[in-house]
Design a protein around this motif. Structure first.
Motif, PDB file in Angstrom:
ATOM      1  N   LEU A 183       0.792  -1.262   0.031  1.00 28.97           N
ATOM      2  CA  LEU A 183      -0.038  -0.064  -0.384  1.00 28.97           C
ATOM      3  C   LEU A 183       0.917   1.366   0.012  1.00 28.97           C
ATOM      4  N   ARG A 184       1.716   1.365   0.636  1.00 32.44           N
ATOM      5  CA  ARG A 184       2.625   2.466   0.771  1.00 32.44           C
ATOM      6  C   ARG A 184       3.180   2.959  -0.423  1.00 32.44           C
ATOM      7  N   ASP A 185       3.711   1.855  -1.535  1.00 32.88           N
ATOM      8  CA  ASP A 185       4.280   1.846  -2.697  1.00 32.88           C
ATOM      9  C   ASP A 185       3.183   2.297  -3.750  1.00 32.88           C
ATOM     10  N   LEU A 186       2.005   1.716  -3.607  1.00 35.34           N
ATOM     11  CA  LEU A 186       0.849   2.069  -4.253  1.00 35.34           C
ATOM     12  C   LEU A 186       0.421   3.558  -4.119  1.00 35.34           C
ATOM     13  N   ALA A 187       0.367   3.706  -2.902  1.00 33.67           N
ATOM     14  CA  ALA A 187      -0.013   5.629  -2.680  1.00 33.67           C
ATOM     15  C   ALA A 187       1.135   6.406  -3.256  1.00 33.67           C
ATOM     16  N   ARG A 188       2.343   5.872  -3.304  1.00 32.75           N
ATOM     17  CA  ARG A 188       3.478   6.761  -3.927  1.00 32.75           C
ATOM     18  C   ARG A 188       3.382   6.864  -5.525  1.00 32.75           C
ATOM     19  N   VAL A 189       2.968   5.730  -6.047  1.00 32.56           N
ATOM     20  CA  VAL A 189       2.899   5.980  -7.678  1.00 32.56           C
ATOM     21  C   VAL A 189       1.489   6.521  -7.727  1.00 32.56           C
ATOM     22  N   CYS A 190       0.751   6.414  -7.054  1.00 28.47           N
ATOM     23  CA  CYS A 190      -0.599   7.008  -7.584  1.00 28.47           C
ATOM     24  C   CYS A 190      -0.453   8.640  -7.350  1.00 28.47           C
ATOM     25  N   ARG A 191       0.196   9.002  -6.320  1.00 28.55           N
ATOM     26  CA  ARG A 191       0.472  10.482  -6.222  1.00 28.55           C
ATOM     27  C   ARG A 191       1.300  10.854  -7.313  1.00 28.55           C
ATOM     28  N   ASP A 192       2.185  10.077  -7.680  1.00 28.65           N
ATOM     29  CA  ASP A 192       3.203  10.768  -8.647  1.00 28.65           C
ATOM     30  C   ASP A 192       2.481  10.835 -10.152  1.00 28.65           C
ATOM     31  N   HIS A 193       1.580   9.972 -10.399  1.00 35.76           N
ATOM     32  CA  HIS A 193       0.726  10.033 -11.626  1.00 35.76           C
ATOM     33  C   HIS A 193      -0.517  10.443 -11.653  1.00 35.76           C
ATOM     34  N   GLY A 194      -0.915  11.281 -10.656  1.00 35.90           N
ATOM     35  CA  GLY A 194      -2.237  11.676 -10.632  1.00 35.90           C
ATOM     36  C   GLY A 194      -3.668  10.752 -10.589  1.00 35.90           C
ATOM     37  N   ALA A 195      -3.197   9.673  -9.931  1.00 33.27           N
ATOM     38  CA  ALA A 195      -4.201   8.651 -10.065  1.00 33.27           C
ATOM     39  C   ALA A 195      -5.077   8.686  -8.876  1.00 33.27           C
ATOM     40  N   LEU A 196      -6.472   8.247  -8.880  1.00 36.44           N
ATOM     41  CA  LEU A 196      -7.092   8.161  -7.574  1.00 36.44           C
ATOM     42  C   LEU A 196      -7.070   6.796  -6.882  1.00 36.44           C
ATOM     43  N   LEU A 197      -6.544   6.524  -5.561  1.00 35.84           N
ATOM     44  CA  LEU A 197      -6.456   5.310  -5.038  1.00 35.84           C
ATOM     45  C   LEU A 197      -7.535   4.645  -4.263  1.00 35.84           C
ATOM     46  N   VAL A 198      -8.052   3.743  -4.545  1.00 35.72           N
ATOM     47  CA  VAL A 198      -9.308   3.110  -3.822  1.00 35.72           C
ATOM     48  C   VAL A 198      -8.910   1.839  -3.180  1.00 35.72           C
ATOM     49  N   VAL A 199      -8.749   1.517  -1.618  1.00 27.86           N
ATOM     50  CA  VAL A 199      -8.430   0.629  -0.988  1.00 27.86           C
ATOM     51  C   VAL A 199      -9.650  -0.335  -0.296  1.00 27.86           C
ATOM     52  N   ASP A 200      -9.841  -1.566  -0.755  1.00 27.49           N
ATOM     53  CA  ASP A 200     -10.843  -2.221  -0.200  1.00 27.49           C
ATOM     54  C   ASP A 200     -10.342  -3.021   1.207  1.00 27.49           C
ATOM     55  N   ASP A 201     -10.454  -2.809   2.305  1.00 26.89           N
ATOM     56  CA  ASP A 201     -10.028  -3.194   3.592  1.00 26.89           C
ATOM     57  C   ASP A 201     -10.777  -4.131   3.998  1.00 26.89           C
ATOM     58  N   ALA A 202     -11.701  -4.948   3.426  1.00 25.73           N
ATOM     59  CA  ALA A 202     -12.731  -5.722   4.095  1.00 25.73           C
ATOM     60  C   ALA A 202     -11.873  -6.882   5.110  1.00 25.73           C
ATOM     61  N   HIS A 203     -10.856  -7.285   4.800  1.00 24.54           N
ATOM     62  CA  HIS A 203     -10.313  -8.360   5.520  1.00 24.54           C
ATOM     63  C   HIS A 203      -9.248  -7.852   6.735  1.00 24.54           C
ATOM     64  N   GLY A 204      -8.914  -6.571   6.461  1.00 27.87           N
ATOM     65  CA  GLY A 204      -7.649  -5.988   7.473  1.00 27.87           C
ATOM     66  C   GLY A 204      -8.796  -4.968   8.762  1.00 27.87           C
ATOM     67  N   PHE A 205      -9.882  -4.596   8.268  1.00 30.00           N
ATOM     68  CA  PHE A 205     -10.560  -3.718   9.101  1.00 30.00           C
ATOM     69  C   PHE A 205     -10.790  -4.652  10.606  1.00 30.00           C
ATOM     70  N   GLY A 206     -10.571  -4.021  11.518  1.00 27.92           N
ATOM     71  CA  GLY A 206     -10.798  -4.541  12.723  1.00 27.92           C
ATOM     72  C   GLY A 206      -9.581  -5.646  13.354  1.00 27.92           C
ATOM     73  N   VAL A 207      -8.678  -5.845  12.464  1.00 29.00           N
ATOM     74  CA  VAL A 207      -7.600  -6.999  12.740  1.00 29.00           C
ATOM     75  C   VAL A 207      -6.225  -6.289  12.756  1.00 29.00           C
ATOM     76  N   LEU A 208      -6.058  -5.615  11.626  1.00 35.26           N
ATOM     77  CA  LEU A 208      -4.728  -5.001  11.604  1.00 35.26           C
ATOM     78  C   LEU A 208      -4.820  -3.572  11.982  1.00 35.26           C
ATOM     79  N   GLY A 209      -3.434  -2.897  12.606  1.00 31.79           N
ATOM     80  CA  GLY A 209      -3.428  -1.787  12.828  1.00 31.79           C
ATOM     81  C   GLY A 209      -3.665  -1.369  14.109  1.00 31.79           C
ATOM     82  N   PRO A 210      -3.280  -0.278  14.365  1.00 33.07           N
ATOM     83  CA  PRO A 210      -3.457   0.148  16.169  1.00 33.07           C
ATOM     84  C   PRO A 210      -5.051   0.300  16.259  1.00 33.07           C
ATOM     85  N   GLN A 211      -5.574  -0.299  17.001  1.00 32.30           N
ATOM     86  CA  GLN A 211      -6.910  -0.389  17.795  1.00 32.30           C
ATOM     87  C   GLN A 211      -7.789  -1.102  16.532  1.00 32.30           C
TER      88      GLN A 211
END
Length: 386
Positions: A183-211
């Motif tokens: 995701l970090r690299d995807l965000a970078r290339v989208c920013r560099d090339h003016g693309a809108l990034l959509v991420v579906d976090d269906a299986h990470g939501f509630g499980v990964l990351g702080p809280q």
């Protein structure tokens, strides 16, 4: 007229025929199927919240005040204070400006993708994206370019050669492989090339990351980095529905343009309030996530030691690669003989020749439950040679 009966028979002969299993009672580790208890390792109830007493109590109370049905679409008279409260809670939880509550994750992806891209635009989609993303891309009528799974360099080359409005869409955690997108690299290339990034976090939501705020929060990626976040509430949250979160202007745009939001009856308000309680449980669920991770780590270590071919996943989705449809079915049936439910996943859900057993672990599982699975896998190893 097509010979539908012959097509069904062909699916049976190819090991691709699907049947529905009838389950009774609550979603929990031990399910009742045909009057027989089965210890399930194929649910997406990652934190065990689908039957949590606080969620159930909130739902009971909310039903008395709000009734059952949503009665109308959000744009007619179906947008309840309960829906608004959940949207505000989701925006705050995900650290986004605004959020929109959808009826299902499938409808969210169909609506978001087809609203944000159309004729003359280009969508770039990871080859292993979920079916709802694939169908959303098709529904948009935009030009669709599929890039090799997780291959940021390939995507960047495509983006650099494309003019006009560009949308990149990816799963956060891939539902059949269990790996996390770069995701970090995807965000970078989208920013560099003016693309809108959509991420579906269906299986990470509630499980990964702080809280449990998901894979974007785990990487410290903000709304500026990833403007559109999709999440589902029928997995780790244990309720139902889905959401999209991002800039208020884009959420307003979706209210105007997302057909799966505009033209469907709103979800039951009581369910929205139960989801607010579930978000509280997720936010304070570090012990649940720690226990879940201990199960994941132990499963990977011991199943690998038995010779099973696992995929490189650190999430609760732990696929056992089999390859053959018939062998995958044989292993699934063998485990059921030991009182375990682990579903065989076959094409077209996964590519040809990549049939697997998709083991999913939950914080509701105990280490004794995991002992039962590991012992059964040990006893069933011979089925992979048949």
């Amino acid at each position: 007229m097509r010979d539908f009966a012959s097509e069904l028979e062909q699916r049976k002969q190819a090991g691709l025929y699907r049947t529905r299993r009838l389950i009774s009672g609550r979603q929990q580790p031990v399910l009742i199927s045909g009057g027989k208890p089965l210890l399930s390792f194929c649910s997406n109830d990652y934190l065990g919240l689908a039957s949590h007493p606080l969620n159930i109590e909130t739902l009971r109370s909310a039903l008395a005040e709000n009734g059952i049905g949503g009665a109308s679409s959000h744009l007619i008279c179906g947008h309840n204070e309960a829906h608004h409260r959940l949207e505000e809670r989701l925006a705050a939880f995900t650290r986004r400006s605004s959020a929109l509550f959808f009826s299902t994750g499938y409808m969210a992806n169909l609506g978001v993708i087809s609203a944000l891209a159309g004729r003359g635009d280009t969508i770039f989609s990871d080859q292993l994206n979920h079916a709802s993303i694939i169908d959303g891309c098709s529904l948009s009528r935009a030009r669709v370019c599929r890039y090799a799974h997780g291959d940021v360099a390939s995507l960047e080359g495509m983006l650099s050669e494309t003019e006009g409005h560009k949308l990149v869409v990816t799963d956060g955690v891939f539902s059949m492989d269990g790996d996390v997108a770069p995701l970090r690299d995807l965000a970078r290339v989208c920013r560099d090339h003016g693309a809108l990034l959509v991420v579906d976090d269906a299986h990470g939501f509630g499980v990964l990351g702080p809280q449990g705020r998901g894979c974007l929060a785990e990487l410290g990626l903000s709304e500026e980095d990833v403007p559109v976040l999709v999440g589902t509430l029928g997995k780790a949250a244990g309720t139902s529905g889905a959401f999209v979160a991002g800039p208020a202007m884009l959420m307003d745009y979706l209210v105007q343009k997302a057909r799966t939001y505009i033209y469907t009856t709103a979800m039951p308000p009581a369910l929205a309030l139960a989801t607010c309680t579930s978000l509280d449980l997720i936010e304070h669920g570090d012990e649940l996530r720690a226990h879940l991770q201990s199960l994941v780590n132990r499963f990977r270590q011991e199943a690998s030691a038995m010779g099973y071919d696992l995929m490189p996943s650190r999430t609760p989705v732990q696929p056992i690669m089999i390859g053959s449809n018939t062998r995958a079915l044989a292993l699934s049936h063998g485990l059921e003989e030991f009182g375990l439910l682990v579903t065989a996943i076959r094409p077209p859900t996964v590519p040809e020749g990549e049939a697997r057993l998709r083991v999913t672990l939950s914080a509701a599982h105990s280490h004794d439950d995991l002992d039962s699975l590991l012992q059964a896998l040990l006893d069933c190893r011979h089925l992979l040679k048949t």
